[in-house]
Design a protein around this motif. Structure first.
Motif, short mmCIF file in Angstrom:
data_model
loop_
_atom_site.label_atom_id
_atom_site.label_comp_id
_atom_site.label_asym_id
_atom_site.label_seq_id
_atom_site.Cartn_x
_atom_site.Cartn_y
_atom_site.Cartn_z
N ILE A 88 43.08 10.75 -35.54
CA ILE A 88 41.95 11.45 -36.16
C ILE A 88 42.10 12.95 -35.98
O ILE A 88 41.94 13.73 -36.91
CB ILE A 88 40.61 11.01 -35.51
CG1 ILE A 88 40.55 9.51 -35.32
CG2 ILE A 88 39.43 11.56 -36.28
CD1 ILE A 88 40.52 8.71 -36.60
N TYR A 89 42.42 13.33 -34.74
CA TYR A 89 42.55 14.74 -34.40
C TYR A 89 43.98 15.05 -33.98
O TYR A 89 44.45 14.55 -32.95
CB TYR A 89 41.63 15.09 -33.24
CG TYR A 89 40.16 15.24 -33.59
CD1 TYR A 89 39.70 16.39 -34.23
CD2 TYR A 89 39.24 14.25 -33.25
CE1 TYR A 89 38.36 16.54 -34.53
CE2 TYR A 89 37.90 14.40 -33.56
CZ TYR A 89 37.46 15.55 -34.19
OH TYR A 89 36.13 15.72 -34.48
N ALA A 90 44.64 15.90 -34.72
CA ALA A 90 46.02 16.27 -34.37
C ALA A 90 46.07 16.89 -32.98
O ALA A 90 47.05 16.72 -32.24
CB ALA A 90 46.57 17.24 -35.40
N TRP A 149 36.72 4.05 -28.77
CA TRP A 149 37.24 5.40 -28.50
C TRP A 149 37.65 6.12 -29.79
O TRP A 149 37.33 7.27 -30.01
CB TRP A 149 38.43 5.28 -27.54
CG TRP A 149 38.87 6.57 -26.91
CD1 TRP A 149 40.09 7.15 -27.05
CD2 TRP A 149 38.12 7.42 -26.04
NE1 TRP A 149 40.15 8.31 -26.32
CE2 TRP A 149 38.95 8.50 -25.69
CE3 TRP A 149 36.82 7.39 -25.52
CZ2 TRP A 149 38.54 9.54 -24.85
CZ3 TRP A 149 36.40 8.41 -24.69
CH2 TRP A 149 37.25 9.47 -24.37
N GLN A 150 38.36 5.41 -30.60
CA GLN A 150 38.84 6.04 -31.83
C GLN A 150 37.71 6.22 -32.85
O GLN A 150 37.60 7.27 -33.48
CB GLN A 150 39.93 5.16 -32.44
CG GLN A 150 40.67 5.82 -33.58
CD GLN A 150 41.84 4.95 -34.00
OE1 GLN A 150 41.66 3.83 -34.48
NE2 GLN A 150 43.03 5.45 -33.81
N ARG A 151 36.89 5.21 -32.95
CA ARG A 151 35.78 5.26 -33.90
C ARG A 151 34.85 6.44 -33.58
O ARG A 151 34.38 7.15 -34.46
CB ARG A 151 35.02 3.93 -33.85
CG ARG A 151 33.88 3.81 -34.83
CD ARG A 151 34.37 3.60 -36.26
NE ARG A 151 33.25 3.64 -37.20
CZ ARG A 151 33.18 4.43 -38.26
NH1 ARG A 151 34.18 5.25 -38.54
NH2 ARG A 151 32.14 4.41 -39.05
N ALA A 152 34.63 6.65 -32.29
CA ALA A 152 33.76 7.76 -31.87
C ALA A 152 34.35 9.09 -32.31
O ALA A 152 33.63 10.01 -32.73
CB ALA A 152 33.57 7.75 -30.36
N ALA A 153 35.68 9.19 -32.25
CA ALA A 153 36.33 10.43 -32.69
C ALA A 153 36.18 10.59 -34.20
O ALA A 153 35.95 11.69 -34.71
CB ALA A 153 37.80 10.42 -32.29
#
Ligand code: SF4
Lengths: 524, 182
Positions: free
Chosen positions: A96-98, A38-42
Motif C-alpha cells: 500500500i505504502y512504498a 494490518w494491511q487493510r488498516a493501511a
C-alpha cells in the motif's frame, strides 16, 4: 469545526469491522489492531491520504509488537499489532505504502518478523555480518554476535538488471571518490542517460538499536547524538524528548528554548555547508568558498557557547548541558546580523549566475505526486509542494509560541531544493533572533525521575533534514529496553532513485547532494 | 558577474595568516607540516579519506580542512579520489563489519609506501560503538595504523596535528607498513 482525519479514520476502521482498542503514548493515540487486519488498516489510511511515517517492531516475552506510525495534518496515529512468536508473520503494508518497504525489510533482517506479501524479499540491512535465520535484535542474540575473522563483502545482492542494445551498468561504491559516507549505487545507463538507479545501503550498520538496550538515559542520549553526526542536536533532542515523556519529566522552559536555539543553529550550519557543496558539484567554486567560510565562522563560537563545535552532547536528559549568558546572547545576535549581511551579498550573486542556473534548474526533478507517494519530508518534500513541518504542524516547546514560516517551493528540481534551504536559513535567523531576545530565565535542567517499568515515549522533532521520530521503552530500573530512531533519510533515500531518472550520469553527484541523505542515520 | 567579483574582493583573503606563527597554533603547525612534506614527499601528500562506519561527524571536520580558513592544500596536502593515488589513508569510524572487506581492499589498492591515520574516537578505540556483531571496534583491528587522532570528532586543528605527527614519524620509519595480510 471540521472532523479531524483521526476521527474519520477511526470511523472508517469501525465500519470495516476493524476493532482498534485505543490507548495512547502521551498525546499520540495508540490503536491496537488484529494482525490479520494490518494491511487493510493501511489501505484505509491511504484512502484518507494519510502519510506512512515509520515502522518498527519489538520483542516481548513470547510475542512481538509491530508498530506503524501514520500522520496527516500534524495528527499522528500509532497502529500496533501483536504477533505470536510461533507464528511470526503478518500481511505487509508496503504493498500500500512504498515507504514501508525498506522499513519492513529492516524489521525482518533484525527481528525475523515476516511480512508475508512484502514485494521485496531481498535482505536490506543484513549483508554478511550475521547468518541467515539469525536476528541481532532478538534477546537471545548476544551483542557480540559470532563474527567471522573477515566479514565477506555482500556480493550477491540481486540488483535489477536492464538489457538491450547500448545498455550498460555502472557500479559505484561503497567507497566513494569524495569525503562522504559509504553506500552502493547501481546504475543502468544508455549513453549518458540514467535508465535506472538502485541503492544498496546498510554498509554503516553499527547495531545502534542493539547498543541502546540496557543503557541509562544519559548513555542513550550520547548514542542518539551519534546516529548521524550532522544531526547530532536533533537526534539527541528527539531521544531525550521521548525519554522525558516516558519518565514524565517536564523540562524547564529555558532548556527548551536553548534546545531550539541549538537546533536552528544546526539547521543553518548544515544548509550553509550543503548549498556550497551543491554549487561545487557543478564546478562553481565561488559559492563553495563563501559558504564554507560562513559555515566555519558559524561553528567556531559554538565551542564556547555550547561546549562543542557541532554541539554534540549539548542536549541531555532533562535539559541542556551549558547555559549561555547575556553576553553570549548579544554576541550571537550580532553574528546573526553579520550573517544576514553576508548572505545579502552572496545570494544575489549566485542567483544571477547563468552557469549555475543552467545546471541546477530542471535537474533532478521530483514530482509532488512521487514526493507524496514516498512520504518524503524536510526540504526535499518542501521543494516538491509537501507542506509539512513538525515545528508548525505538531508544535513542541519552544516552537509552540513562535511563528514558523514554513518555506514551500513547487518546481521539485535541484534548484528548488537549494532555494528552500536558502530561505530556511533566513527563516531560522528570524527564529534565532526571537529566541535569543526572549530567552526565559530559569534552570537549564530538570531532575530525572525513574520511569515506570514499560513506560513508552514517542517524539517527533524537526531536524534540519526534516522529521525525526524517536521511540523508547524503559524496563524496570531506568534502563532502555527498546529504542528506535527514524532519520528523515529513511523516507527520503528512495526518492533519489526517482530523482535521477533521465538525468545524465554526471549530474548524479549534484542530484544526490541536493537530497543529501544520511547513510549512518539510515543504516543505524 | 560584477557582484561575484565585488564579493570576492570584499571578502579578501580569509585564510589564517602565516605571519605570526607564535600567535597561531594552526599556522605554526601548517608551516611545520609544509616543511616536512617538502622534505619527505617532494611537496605533495595525497590523502584518501575512507569512511568505515562513521556517524559522519568526523567527515564534517575533515571537510572543514578544505575551507578557505584552514585551506589545507596550501601545505601541499590534497584529498585524492582513488586509493591508488594516495600516500595516506585517513580512516574514520569503528569499521562496521559491512565495511571491513571494503577497507581491506582500499588498503590493498594503496601503493607502498603507505600510511594509515585513524581519525576520531571510533576509529581509534571504537568510541560509542565499540566492538559488536556489527562493528570491528577500531581501525587497527583491520589494517595497521600509524597515527591515531582522538576526538569526537577531532577538530580541524587536531587533524592537522595528527598529519604532522605522521610525517615526523614517517621520517624515522625504515620499513614501509608491514604487509599484514588479513
Ligand atoms: S568519533 Fe565521534 S564524530 Fe567521529 S564517527 Fe565516531 S561518533 Fe562520529
Amino acid at each position: 469545526m471540521s472532523q479531524s482525519w483521526r476521527d474519520m479514520y477511526s470511523q472508517l476502521l469501525s465500519s470495516n469491522q476493524i476493532s482498534h482498542t485505543s490507548s495512547s503514548i502521551q498525546d499520540t493515540p495508540l490503536w491496537q489492531i488484529e494482525s490479520s487486519q494490518w494491511q487493510r488498516a493501511a489501505e484505509l489510511a491511504k484512502e484518507l491520504s494519510a502519510r506512512w511515517v515509520a515502522g518498527w517492531a519489538e520483542q516481548l516475552e513470547d510475542s512481538f509488537n509491530v508498530n506503524a506510525l501514520l500522520e496527516k495534518d500534524g495528527d499522528y496515529v500509532l497502529l500496533r499489532t501483536t504477533v505470536a512468536e510461533q507464528h511470526l508473520q503478518l500481511p505487509s503494508q508496503s504493498t500500500i505504502y512504498a515507504a514501508a518497504n525498506r522499513s519492513e525489510r529492516h524489521t525482518r533482517d533484525l527481528l525475523g518478523v515476516h511480512f508475508t506479501d512484502c514485494p521485496d524479499h531481498r535482505p536490506w540491512l543484513k549483508h554478511q555480518a550475521w547468518q541467515k535465520h539469525e536476528y541481532p535484535l532478538r534477546k537471545d542474540f548476544p551483542l557480540s554476535g559470532q563474527p567471522q575473522d573477515i566479514t565477506p563483502p555482500d556480493m550477491d545482492y540481486a540488483f535489477v538488471k536492464a538489457r538491450g542494445h547500448g545498455v550498460y551498468e555502472i557500479p559505484v561504491g561503497p567507497v566513494h571518490a569524495g569525503i562522504i559516507e559509504p553506500g552502493h549505487f547501481r546504475f543502468q545507463a544508455v549513453g549518458e542517460t540514467i535508465l535506472n538507479l538502485e541503492e544498496h545501503l546498510g554498509y554503516v550498520h553499527k547495531g545502534i538499536e542493539k547498543l541502546a538496550v540496557q543503557r541509562s538515559p544519559e548513555k542513550l542520549a550520547r548514542l542518539a547524538a551519534r546516529i548521524s553526526g550532522d544531526s547530532t542536536v536533533a537526534h539527541a533532542w528527539a531521544a531525550c524528548q521521548a525519554m522525558e515523556q516516558a519518565a514524565s519529566v517536564d523540562i524547564p522552559s529555558r532548556a527548551a528554548w536553548l534546545r531550539g536555539i541549538a537546533c536552528e543553529r544546526e539547521r543553518i550550519a548544515n544548509h550553509l555547508g550543503d548549498i556550497g557543496a551543491i554549487c561545487n558539484d557543478v564546478g562553481f567554486a565561488f559559492a563553495q568558498m563563501q559558504f564554507s567560510r560562513l559555515r566555519e565562522q558559524w561553528l567556531r563560537p559554538q565551542l564556547q557557547d555550547f561546549g562543542h563545535r557541532l554541539m554534540m552532547d549539548y542536549i541531555v536528559p532533562g535539559g541542556v548541558s551549558h547555559d549561555i549568558n547575556q553576553d553570549a546572547c548579544e554576541r550571537q545576535l550580532q553574528a546573526l546580523k553579520t550573517l544576514r549581511q553576508e548572505l545579502d551579498d552572496i545570494v544575489p550573486a549566485i542567483d544571477m549566475n547563468s552557469s549555475l542556473e543552467d545546471r541546477l534548474y530542471t535537474a533532478g526533478y521530483l514530482s509532488p505526486q512521487t514526493a507524496q507517494d514516498f512520504g518524503v519530508v524536510g526540504y526535499v518534500g518542501r521543494a516538491s509542494s509537501q507542506d509539512f513541518d513538525v515545528r508548525r504542524d505538531k508544535p513542541y516547546a519552544p516552537y509552540h509560541t513562535l511563528q514558523i514560516d514554513a518555506v514551500l517551493e513547487e518546481q521539485g528540481d535541484v534548484a528548488s531544493r537549494v532555494w528552500v534551504r536558502v530561505k530556511e536559513i533566513f527563516a531560522s535567523i528570524k527564529l534565532l533572533q526571537q529566541m535569543l531576545s526572549q530567552l526565559p530565565d530559569g534552570d537549564i535542567k530538570a531532575d530525572w525521575k525513574t520511569p515506570q517499568a514499560n513506560a513508552e515515549g514517542l517524539a517527533m522533532i524537526d531536524g534540519w533534514r526534516g522529521e525525526i521520530i524517536s521511540y523508547v521503552r524503559f524496563d524496570e530500573d531506568n534502563r532502555i529496553s527498546r529504542f528506535y530512531a527514524r532519520d528523515p533519510s529513511c523516507v527520503n533515500w528512495p526518492a533519489l532513485e526517482k530523482i535521477v531518472l533521465n538525468n545524465i550520469v554526471p549530474d548524479f553527484p549534484v542530484c544526490n547532494k541536493s537530497l543529501n541523505g544520511s547513510y549512518s542515520g539510515h543504516d543505524l | 558577474m560584477l557582484r561575484l567579483f565585488s564579493k570576492t574582493l570584499k571578502t579578501g583573503v580569509v585564510t589564517e595568516r602565516i605571519k605570526k606563527p607564535a600567535a597561531d597554533e594552526l599556522e605554526q603547525l601548517g608551516i611545520e607540516v609544509k616543511q616536512q612534506i617538502d622534505r619527505h614527499f617532494k611537496g605533495s601528500l595525497a590523502i584518501r579519506a575512507v569512511d568505515a562506519g562513521s556517524c559522519n561527524g568526523c567527515e564534517l571536520e575533515i571537510h572543514a580542512l578544505n575551507n578557505p580558513i584552514y585551506d589545507i592544500e596550501r601545505f601541499g596536502i590534497h584529498f585524492a579520489a582513488s586509493p591508488r593515488h594516495a600516500d595516506v589513508l585517513l580512516v574514520t569510524g569503528p569499521v562496521s563489519r559491512h565495511m571491513q572487506s571494503a577497507l581491506l581492499r582500499v588498503w590493498q589498492a594503496t601503493p607502498e609506501p603507505k600510511w594509515v591515520i585513524a581519525a576520531g574516537d571510533c576509529a581509534v578505540c571504537g568510541g560509542e560503538f565499540g566492538e559488536s556483531y556489527a562493528c570491528c571496534g577500531s581501525v587497527d583491528k583491520v589494517v595497521p595504523v600509524d597515527v591515531a587522532i582522538p576526538g569526537c570528532p577531532p577538530t580541524p586543528e587536531m587533524l592537522l596535528k595528527g598529519i604532522l605527527g605522521l610525517i615526523n614519524g614517517a621520517k624515522t620509519r625504515s620499513q614501509p607498513s608491514d604487509a599484514r595480510q588479513k
